[in-house]
Design an enzyme around this catalytic site. Structure first.
Site, mmCIF file in Angstrom:
data_model
loop_
_atom_site.group_PDB
_atom_site.id
_atom_site.type_symbol
_atom_site.label_atom_id
_atom_site.label_comp_id
_atom_site.label_asym_id
_atom_site.label_seq_id
_atom_site.Cartn_x
_atom_site.Cartn_y
_atom_site.Cartn_z
ATOM 1 N N ALA A 80 -8.366 -6.568 1.321
ATOM 2 C CA ALA A 80 -8.355 -5.101 1.248
ATOM 3 C C ALA A 80 -9.635 -4.604 0.582
ATOM 4 O O ALA A 80 -10.123 -3.520 0.890
ATOM 5 C CB ALA A 80 -7.133 -4.614 0.488
ATOM 6 N N THR A 81 -10.169 -5.412 -0.313
ATOM 7 C CA THR A 81 -11.443 -5.038 -0.948
ATOM 8 C C THR A 81 -12.514 -4.838 0.124
ATOM 9 O O THR A 81 -13.260 -3.855 0.108
ATOM 10 C CB THR A 81 -11.875 -6.131 -1.954
ATOM 11 O OG1 THR A 81 -10.872 -6.225 -2.969
ATOM 12 C CG2 THR A 81 -13.212 -5.813 -2.589
ATOM 13 N N ASN A 160 -1.638 0.472 -8.480
ATOM 14 C CA ASN A 160 -1.352 -0.941 -8.787
ATOM 15 C C ASN A 160 -1.020 -1.169 -10.259
ATOM 16 O O ASN A 160 -0.313 -2.100 -10.598
ATOM 17 C CB ASN A 160 -2.533 -1.828 -8.377
ATOM 18 C CG ASN A 160 -3.848 -1.346 -8.933
ATOM 19 O OD1 ASN A 160 -4.230 -0.196 -8.735
ATOM 20 N ND2 ASN A 160 -4.549 -2.199 -9.648
ATOM 21 N N GLN A 188 -0.550 -1.323 -2.269
ATOM 22 C CA GLN A 188 0.714 -1.490 -3.013
ATOM 23 C C GLN A 188 1.844 -0.694 -2.366
ATOM 24 O O GLN A 188 2.990 -0.770 -2.836
ATOM 25 C CB GLN A 188 0.534 -1.046 -4.472
ATOM 26 C CG GLN A 188 -0.513 -1.802 -5.249
ATOM 27 C CD GLN A 188 -0.052 -3.191 -5.696
ATOM 28 O OE1 GLN A 188 1.130 -3.530 -5.627
ATOM 29 N NE2 GLN A 188 -0.993 -4.010 -6.146
ATOM 30 N N SER A 205 -3.298 -5.172 2.472
ATOM 31 C CA SER A 205 -3.601 -6.557 2.115
ATOM 32 C C SER A 205 -2.345 -7.407 2.273
ATOM 33 O O SER A 205 -1.261 -6.997 1.832
ATOM 34 C CB SER A 205 -4.069 -6.589 0.654
ATOM 35 O OG SER A 205 -4.379 -7.904 0.265
ATOM 36 N N HIS A 207 -1.451 -10.337 0.892
ATOM 37 C CA HIS A 207 -0.844 -11.072 -0.223
ATOM 38 C C HIS A 207 -0.011 -10.203 -1.158
ATOM 39 O O HIS A 207 0.656 -10.722 -2.048
ATOM 40 C CB HIS A 207 -1.890 -11.904 -0.988
ATOM 41 C CG HIS A 207 -2.816 -11.148 -1.888
ATOM 42 N ND1 HIS A 207 -2.646 -11.124 -3.245
ATOM 43 C CD2 HIS A 207 -3.921 -10.413 -1.632
ATOM 44 C CE1 HIS A 207 -3.635 -10.415 -3.796
ATOM 45 N NE2 HIS A 207 -4.418 -9.975 -2.829
ATOM 46 N N THR A 243 -15.359 -15.064 12.885
ATOM 47 C CA THR A 243 -14.217 -15.694 13.550
ATOM 48 C C THR A 243 -12.952 -15.447 12.749
ATOM 49 O O THR A 243 -12.910 -15.718 11.547
ATOM 50 C CB THR A 243 -14.456 -17.220 13.673
ATOM 51 O OG1 THR A 243 -15.697 -17.416 14.350
ATOM 52 C CG2 THR A 243 -13.327 -17.899 14.412
ATOM 53 N N CYS A 326 -6.829 -7.173 -13.016
ATOM 54 C CA CYS A 326 -8.280 -7.070 -13.137
ATOM 55 C C CYS A 326 -8.658 -6.775 -14.578
ATOM 56 O O CYS A 326 -9.542 -7.387 -15.151
ATOM 57 C CB CYS A 326 -8.825 -5.948 -12.267
ATOM 58 S SG CYS A 326 -8.234 -6.088 -10.596
HETATM 59 N N1 PLP Z 1 -6.183 -1.993 -3.904
HETATM 60 C C1 PLP Z 1 -5.113 -2.172 -4.691
HETATM 61 C C2 PLP Z 1 -4.272 -0.999 -5.069
HETATM 62 C C3 PLP Z 1 -4.794 -3.458 -5.138
HETATM 63 O O1 PLP Z 1 -3.740 -3.634 -5.927
HETATM 64 C C4 PLP Z 1 -5.621 -4.533 -4.747
HETATM 65 C C5 PLP Z 1 -5.363 -5.897 -5.262
HETATM 66 O O2 PLP Z 1 -5.380 -6.118 -6.469
HETATM 67 C C6 PLP Z 1 -6.699 -4.290 -3.904
HETATM 68 C C7 PLP Z 1 -6.957 -3.005 -3.503
HETATM 69 C C8 PLP Z 1 -7.584 -5.400 -3.416
HETATM 70 O O3 PLP Z 1 -6.885 -6.197 -2.488
HETATM 71 P P1 PLP Z 1 -7.432 -7.647 -2.079
HETATM 72 O O4 PLP Z 1 -6.888 -8.586 -3.105
HETATM 73 O O5 PLP Z 1 -6.856 -7.903 -0.711
HETATM 74 O O6 PLP Z 1 -8.901 -7.569 -2.055
#
Ligand code: PLP
Length: 383
Positions: A80-81, A160, A188, A205, A207, A243, A326
């Site tokens: 997602a980042t 988050n 989230q 994302s 995970h 890929t 984080c």
């Molecule tokens: N945005 C939010 C609200 C998140 O909680 C997270 C993950 O900690 C991310 C973005 C980033 O996701 P990813 O771990 O897939 O880069």
């Protein structure tokens, strides 16, 4: 992988669902053949390659269905980042002349805030709006800032760190009123809350929904696709080269399908758990952020005088966190807790207990009682 694995290995009670979620057994099974046997490149025209490509398209449809929005499509990314970096940088790259303003909120994830800061360093005009003490954006603050130079408004759905749910549908309506696009970090929120209509770009994302790590996606409304961030072989309609991993895509697809199917029962489970956790913790804990406008699998709480870092060190077999994964990793004070007006002392007394689908009531109650007992023990030492 058996259900036992999900009940906490080595006696650890896992209560850090916002950092990541346990991989669902169904997800591991969906990924298995693509890890063990089927190794074809999904972008090659061979029979095997086409089989892998077909599996990726099934997964794409599953993710799109879980997001639940019409009139757009999903491109897979490495996280997602990446999706958020792409959405922000690629939208700025395609900006019409005269639109260089980005508006976001102080409680966004670093993937948005740091990218916006970087863009500001490149010449974008950035506005970071404050939030109210309940963690929600005051729409009047947004309205005051909106004008026809605004390119993009970026606001997350579910926070988050504190779980509060921003009114993103209303925010998108206001953004569109001045011709701006709306980006929503729904990482989230996916599978937990409705992703409302009216968004142009949505990052998710795997995970965080019991899928594998290192795969995310960007949903793009038709016509709102950002310029590519990653150039190369032209995969994902030329928008995101590289890929794809059939295993990761199949895992994300299976996770998204499950999240959509189990949405109601997961939600009811989490609501029940919230009540049990609050009761087990007792009256001395204060919830950080709105209780009503909140995803209740996120219990971010504080207690006067508690040293949260010590609490975590004292309870090694309960996996919970300081404000955010984080923030704990970097040692930086949580920008979210600061943004809702907590003093440093209050932020240092805050913990995040995150639970969900595979958390049992018994383990959560046990953990919360232990957390409260450890907090009381700190008090008696201090007294
Ligand atoms: N945005 C939010 C609200 C998140 O909680 C997270 C993950 O900690 C991310 C973005 C980033 O996701 P990813 O771990 O897939 O880069």
């Amino acid at each position: 992988m058996g259900a036992d694995r999900l009940q906490g290995e080595g006696g650890v009670i896992y209560l850090d669902y916002q950092a990541t979620t346990p991989v669902a057994p169904e997800v591991a099974r969906a990924m298995q053949p693509w890890i063990a046997e089927k190794f074809a490149n999904p972008h090659s025209p061979s029979k095997w390659g086409r089989e892998a490509a077909a599996a990726i398209e099934v997964a794409r449809a599953q993710v799109e269905q879980a997001i639940g929005l019409e009139g757009g499509s999903v491109a897979f990314t490495g996280s997602a980042t990446e999706a958020l970096n792409w959405a922000l940088k690629g939208t700025v790259e395609k900006a019409p002349k005269g639109r260089n303003r980005i508006i976001t909120v102080a409680t966004e994830h670093a993937a948005v805030l740091d990218t916006c800061e970087w863009l500001a360093g490149q010449g974008a005009d950035l506005t970071v709006l404050p939030v109210r003490p309940d963690g929600l954006l005051d729409l009047a603050d947004l309205e005051r800032e909106l004008d026809d130079r605004v390119l993009l408004v970026a606001v997350m759905l579910v926070n988050n760190e504190i779980g509060v749910i921003q009114p993103v549908e209303e925010i998108a309506r206001l953004a569109h009123g001045v011709g701006a696009l709306m980006l929503c970090d729904a990482v989230q929120g996916l599978g937990r809350e409705d992703i409302p209509d009216g968004l142009d770009l949505v990052a998710v994302s795997a995970h965080k929904v019991h899928g594998p790590k290192a795969i995310g996606a960007l949903w793009m409304r038709d016509g709102a696709e950002p310029a590519p961030l990653i150039h190369g072989g032209g995969q994902e309609q030329g928008l995101r080269s590289g890929t794809l991993s059939p295993a990761l895509c199949a895992g994300f697809g299976a996770a998204a399908k499950l999240a959509a199917e189990r949405r109601k029962s997961d939600h009811e489970h989490v609501e029940r758990l919230w009540g049990s956790a609050i009761a087990a913790l007792g009256p001395r804990w204060i919830v950080n952020g709105s209780v009503e406008q909140r995803y209740r699998g996120n219990l971010n709480i504080r207690r006067e005088g508690v040293d949260a870092a010590r609490l975590i060190a004292d309870l090694r077999d309960v996996a919970f966190s300081l404000g955010s994964a984080c923030a704990s990793g970097s040692g930086r004070p949580s920008h979210v807790l600061r943004a809702i007006g907590l003093a440093d002392r209050e932020a240092r007394s805050s913990i995040r207990v995150g639970f969900g689908r595979y958390t049992t009531e018994a383990e959560l109650v046990d953990a919360c009682r232990r957390i409260d007992a450890a907090a009381r023990a700190q008090e008696s030492v201090a007294a």
